[in-house]
Design a protein around this motif. Sequence first.
Motif, PDB file in Angstrom:
ATOM      1  N   SER A   5       5.823 -14.181   7.616  1.00 53.05           N
ATOM      2  CA  SER A   5       6.180 -15.478   7.061  1.00 53.05           C
ATOM      3  C   SER A   5       6.033 -15.452   5.545  1.00 53.05           C
ATOM      4  CB  SER A   5       5.263 -16.570   7.631  1.00 53.05           C
ATOM      5  OG  SER A   5       5.535 -17.805   7.008  1.00 53.05           O
ATOM      6  N   SER A   6       6.945 -16.120   4.878  1.00 52.85           N
ATOM      7  CA  SER A   6       6.828 -16.274   3.429  1.00 52.85           C
ATOM      8  C   SER A   6       6.269 -17.647   3.073  1.00 52.85           C
ATOM      9  CB  SER A   6       8.194 -16.075   2.767  1.00 52.85           C
ATOM     10  OG  SER A   6       9.110 -17.029   3.263  1.00 52.85           O
ATOM     11  N   THR A   7       6.054 -18.504   4.091  1.00 49.24           N
ATOM     12  CA  THR A   7       5.555 -19.854   3.814  1.00 49.24           C
ATOM     13  C   THR A   7       4.153 -20.104   4.367  1.00 49.24           C
ATOM     14  OG1 THR A   7       6.652 -20.712   5.790  1.00 49.24           O
ATOM     15  CG2 THR A   7       7.873 -20.835   3.714  1.00 49.24           C
ATOM     16  N   THR A   8       3.721 -19.319   5.333  1.00 48.32           N
ATOM     17  CA  THR A   8       2.364 -19.466   5.883  1.00 48.32           C
ATOM     18  C   THR A   8       1.392 -18.780   4.936  1.00 48.32           C
ATOM     19  OG1 THR A   8       3.230 -19.475   8.127  1.00 48.32           O
ATOM     20  CG2 THR A   8       0.907 -18.918   7.878  1.00 48.32           C
ATOM     21  N   SER A   9       0.241 -19.404   4.719  1.00 47.60           N
ATOM     22  CA  SER A   9      -0.717 -18.805   3.777  1.00 47.60           C
ATOM     23  C   SER A   9      -1.942 -18.211   4.466  1.00 47.60           C
ATOM     24  CB  SER A   9      -1.158 -19.829   2.735  1.00 47.60           C
ATOM     25  OG  SER A   9      -1.739 -20.948   3.362  1.00 47.60           O
TER      26      SER A   9
END
Length: 187
Positions: free
Chosen positions: A89-93
């Motif tokens: 994911s590029s949006t989950t941190s």
Amino acid sequence: MRKLTFGMNMSLDGYIAAPGGDLGWSVPSDELFQWWSDRVGATGLALYGRKLWETMSSHWPTADKQSGATPAAIEYAGRWRDMPKVVFSSTTSTVDWNTRLVTGDAVTEITRLKAEDGGPMDICGATLAASAMRAGLIDEYAIVTHPVLVGGGTPFFTALDNWVNLTLMETRTFPDSVMLTRYETRR
């Protein structure tokens, strides 16, 4: 080299989720739920896309603590927590429960993971699986077809640039006329 399998529930018309992400049509029988649980127990590494990760991680980490949890749900929850996972994911941190996050190119990382020693890998989630399909990385498809037509939603298969020839490995019928078909990619 690790084997990579894409397996999910699918409607007869080819969708893993109905419009709006509705999964109500795919409630498993006890026998099918046990089959899925045994798969999780045998998986060396699960690869998740963000959407399915959010769905699974919102329920299974604590499902065994909920009142009325069945022995099967308790077993599955423990297996799911214990199974090593990678979330792309590029949006989950942040991720938890024996999981690591990959924000870079999924195909590059999946290729690297396949080249390692270790147990079999399952790829979970349509978008992530679509990238792996187009890159020719999937070795097996485990399709659990439910006798329902949902008319649209999230497709199991993606558009491909080339044909993928498959060999039937197994068929099995579950209660409620649900059918498992497993295919191996011919290389």
